[in-house]
Write an enzyme that holds these catalytic residues in place. Structure first.
Site, PDB file in Angstrom:
ATOM      1  N   LYS A 189      35.746  46.061  84.476  1.00  0.00           N
ATOM      2  CA  LYS A 189      36.801  45.385  85.167  1.00  0.00           C
ATOM      3  C   LYS A 189      37.691  44.838  84.002  1.00  0.00           C
ATOM      4  O   LYS A 189      39.106  45.142  84.189  1.00  0.00           O
ATOM      5  CB  LYS A 189      36.362  44.107  85.960  1.00  0.00           C
ATOM      6  CG  LYS A 189      35.505  44.334  87.058  1.00  0.00           C
ATOM      7  CD  LYS A 189      35.141  42.986  87.716  1.00  0.00           C
ATOM      8  CE  LYS A 189      34.491  41.685  86.940  1.00  0.00           C
ATOM      9  NZ  LYS A 189      33.081  42.223  86.767  1.00  0.00           N
ATOM     10  N   ARG A 247      34.555  35.217  93.387  1.00  0.00           N
ATOM     11  CA  ARG A 247      33.164  35.539  93.267  1.00  0.00           C
ATOM     12  C   ARG A 247      32.245  34.867  94.382  1.00  0.00           C
ATOM     13  O   ARG A 247      31.168  35.018  94.106  1.00  0.00           O
ATOM     14  CB  ARG A 247      32.980  34.916  91.554  1.00  0.00           C
ATOM     15  CG  ARG A 247      32.652  35.967  90.615  1.00  0.00           C
ATOM     16  CD  ARG A 247      32.165  35.278  89.314  1.00  0.00           C
ATOM     17  NE  ARG A 247      31.526  36.093  88.474  1.00  0.00           N
ATOM     18  CZ  ARG A 247      32.134  36.603  87.536  1.00  0.00           C
ATOM     19  NH1 ARG A 247      33.440  36.671  87.204  1.00  0.00           N
ATOM     20  NH2 ARG A 247      31.595  37.062  86.537  1.00  0.00           N
ATOM     21  N   ARG A 273      27.342  45.525  74.644  1.00  0.00           N
ATOM     22  CA  ARG A 273      28.634  44.616  74.363  1.00  0.00           C
ATOM     23  C   ARG A 273      28.156  43.547  73.765  1.00  0.00           C
ATOM     24  O   ARG A 273      28.758  43.016  72.578  1.00  0.00           O
ATOM     25  CB  ARG A 273      29.094  44.356  75.592  1.00  0.00           C
ATOM     26  CG  ARG A 273      30.582  43.365  75.521  1.00  0.00           C
ATOM     27  CD  ARG A 273      31.369  43.589  76.809  1.00  0.00           C
ATOM     28  NE  ARG A 273      30.580  42.411  77.817  1.00  0.00           N
ATOM     29  CZ  ARG A 273      31.087  42.163  78.988  1.00  0.00           C
ATOM     30  NH1 ARG A 273      31.911  42.958  79.679  1.00  0.00           N
ATOM     31  NH2 ARG A 273      30.585  41.158  79.740  1.00  0.00           N
ATOM     32  N   ARG A 293      29.660  37.088  72.784  1.00  0.00           N
ATOM     33  CA  ARG A 293      29.605  36.466  73.929  1.00  0.00           C
ATOM     34  C   ARG A 293      28.143  36.243  74.033  1.00  0.00           C
ATOM     35  O   ARG A 293      27.237  37.112  74.143  1.00  0.00           O
ATOM     36  CB  ARG A 293      30.018  37.381  75.104  1.00  0.00           C
ATOM     37  CG  ARG A 293      31.433  37.226  75.367  1.00  0.00           C
ATOM     38  CD  ARG A 293      31.751  37.913  76.579  1.00  0.00           C
ATOM     39  NE  ARG A 293      31.281  37.469  77.724  1.00  0.00           N
ATOM     40  CZ  ARG A 293      31.306  38.112  79.186  1.00  0.00           C
ATOM     41  NH1 ARG A 293      32.475  38.728  79.128  1.00  0.00           N
ATOM     42  NH2 ARG A 293      30.693  37.761  80.047  1.00  0.00           N
ATOM     43  N   ARG A 326      22.795  36.732  85.774  1.00  0.00           N
ATOM     44  CA  ARG A 326      24.286  37.134  86.212  1.00  0.00           C
ATOM     45  C   ARG A 326      24.217  38.110  87.333  1.00  0.00           C
ATOM     46  O   ARG A 326      24.931  38.088  88.263  1.00  0.00           O
ATOM     47  CB  ARG A 326      25.293  37.595  85.170  1.00  0.00           C
ATOM     48  CG  ARG A 326      25.462  36.532  84.118  1.00  0.00           C
ATOM     49  CD  ARG A 326      25.734  36.714  82.809  1.00  0.00           C
ATOM     50  NE  ARG A 326      27.023  37.454  82.666  1.00  0.00           N
ATOM     51  CZ  ARG A 326      27.158  38.556  81.701  1.00  0.00           C
ATOM     52  NH1 ARG A 326      26.220  38.550  80.490  1.00  0.00           N
ATOM     53  NH2 ARG A 326      28.076  39.108  81.644  1.00  0.00           N
TER      54      ARG A 326
HETATM   55  P1  ADP Z   1      31.284  39.297  83.335  1.00  0.00           P
HETATM   56  O1  ADP Z   1      31.999  40.066  84.464  1.00  0.00           O
HETATM   57  O2  ADP Z   1      30.828  40.019  82.321  1.00  0.00           O
HETATM   58  O3  ADP Z   1      30.198  38.415  83.982  1.00  0.00           O
HETATM   59  P2  ADP Z   1      33.029  37.135  83.272  1.00  0.00           P
HETATM   60  O4  ADP Z   1      34.032  37.115  81.833  1.00  0.00           O
HETATM   61  O5  ADP Z   1      34.055  37.517  84.568  1.00  0.00           O
HETATM   62  O6  ADP Z   1      32.220  38.315  82.825  1.00  0.00           O
HETATM   63  O7  ADP Z   1      32.398  35.662  83.628  1.00  0.00           O
HETATM   64  C1  ADP Z   1      31.518  35.322  82.709  1.00  0.00           C
HETATM   65  C2  ADP Z   1      31.004  33.901  83.231  1.00  0.00           C
HETATM   66  O8  ADP Z   1      32.294  33.061  83.535  1.00  0.00           O
HETATM   67  C3  ADP Z   1      30.289  34.170  84.447  1.00  0.00           C
HETATM   68  O9  ADP Z   1      28.908  34.413  84.584  1.00  0.00           O
HETATM   69  C4  ADP Z   1      30.518  32.578  85.228  1.00  0.00           C
HETATM   70  O10 ADP Z   1      29.655  31.844  84.687  1.00  0.00           O
HETATM   71  C5  ADP Z   1      31.802  32.457  84.796  1.00  0.00           C
HETATM   72  N1  ADP Z   1      32.835  32.791  85.699  1.00  0.00           N
HETATM   73  C6  ADP Z   1      33.814  33.504  85.756  1.00  0.00           C
HETATM   74  N2  ADP Z   1      34.732  33.547  86.731  1.00  0.00           N
HETATM   75  C7  ADP Z   1      33.968  32.784  87.674  1.00  0.00           C
HETATM   76  C8  ADP Z   1      34.258  32.772  89.041  1.00  0.00           C
HETATM   77  N3  ADP Z   1      35.330  33.275  89.784  1.00  0.00           N
HETATM   78  N4  ADP Z   1      33.566  31.824  89.616  1.00  0.00           N
HETATM   79  C9  ADP Z   1      32.535  31.223  89.086  1.00  0.00           C
HETATM   80  N5  ADP Z   1      32.136  31.346  87.717  1.00  0.00           N
HETATM   81  C10 ADP Z   1      32.962  32.351  87.111  1.00  0.00           C
END
Ligand code: ADP
Length: 192
Positions: free
Chosen positions: A14, A89, A128, A134, A146
């Site tokens: 994404k 999400r 990654r 990260r 996750r």
């Molecule tokens: P990835 O898609 O690789 O998991 P992100 O950067 O989108 O990476 O998300 C990293 C973390 O941030 C998630 O595991 C969650 O803890 C938090 N997070 C991000 N966006 C949301 C959301 N919309 N609702 C709840 N938690 C979120």
């Protein structure tokens, strides 16, 4: 306005595709993961409250991320459109987003759902983690947590937008450019 959700599990690409799409279509990128990591880096109260959830691979509570998206939408009037990445999400986040956009006489126009196998996701995230810095990409148990959160809480978001026929699946494996071309084909089809 043209508002797009780039949807898919962690590691589905994404972030990579978002960077290319915002440039081509002049959309504003709203990536809740990036905003949360910035809040953590700046040691804000919001960042501190989110950090534990993120480190465990759990979702941050809905109120926190919905508040972030509300401010971003309200602080950017007159924009051409938003690309939502990593948001919504949960179904509750989708309902909140639909309401926020409706206040601006706008809506989600298209949900592009990237399809990637679970083995490939885990490989990509572990790779990654070697360079991204990260912490949630280093440990396989956190990565699996996750993906579990995605399956339980996030995949129903696709069902929410399927009701209004907004979801298009796109293969997320192959070259970055091929995937990008598939995504742009769907967007152009929707806009014309
Ligand atoms: P990835 O898609 O690789 O998991 P992100 O950067 O989108 O990476 O998300 C990293 C973390 O941030 C998630 O595991 C969650 O803890 C938090 N997070 C991000 N966006 C949301 C959301 N919309 N609702 C709840 N938690 C979120």
């Amino acid at each position: 306005m043209f508002n797009l959700i780039l949807f898919g599990p962690p590691g589905s690409g994404k972030g990579t595709q978002s960077e290319k799409l915002i440039e081509k279509y002049g959309l504003m990128h709203l990536a809740t993961g990036n905003i949360l990591r910035e809040e953590i880096a700046n040691k804000t109260a919001l960042g501190l409250s989110a950090k534990g959830f993120m480190d465990r691979g759990e979702l941050v509570p809905d109120e926190v991320v919905i508040g972030m998206i509300r401010s971003a939408i309200e602080n950017n009037p007159g924009i051409r459109g938003f690309l939502f990445d990593g948001f919504p999400r949960t179904v509750a986040q989708s309902v909140a987003l639909d309401n926020l956009l409706a206040e601006k006489d706008a809506q989600i126009d298209l949900v592009l759902a990237l399809q990637v196998s679970e083995d490939e996701l885990i490989d990509r995230l572990i790779n990654r983690g070697k360079t991204s810095g990260r912490t949630d990409d280093v440990n396989e148990n956190i990565i699996r947590a996750r993906i579990g959160e995605y399956e339980n809480k996030t995949s129903p978001v696709a069902g929410h937008y399927s009701k209004s026929d907004k979801v298009v699946k796109v293969k997320g494996e192959g070259s970055i450019d091929d995937i990008f071309n598939q995504l742009t084909k769907e967007i152009d089809h929707k806009q014309n």
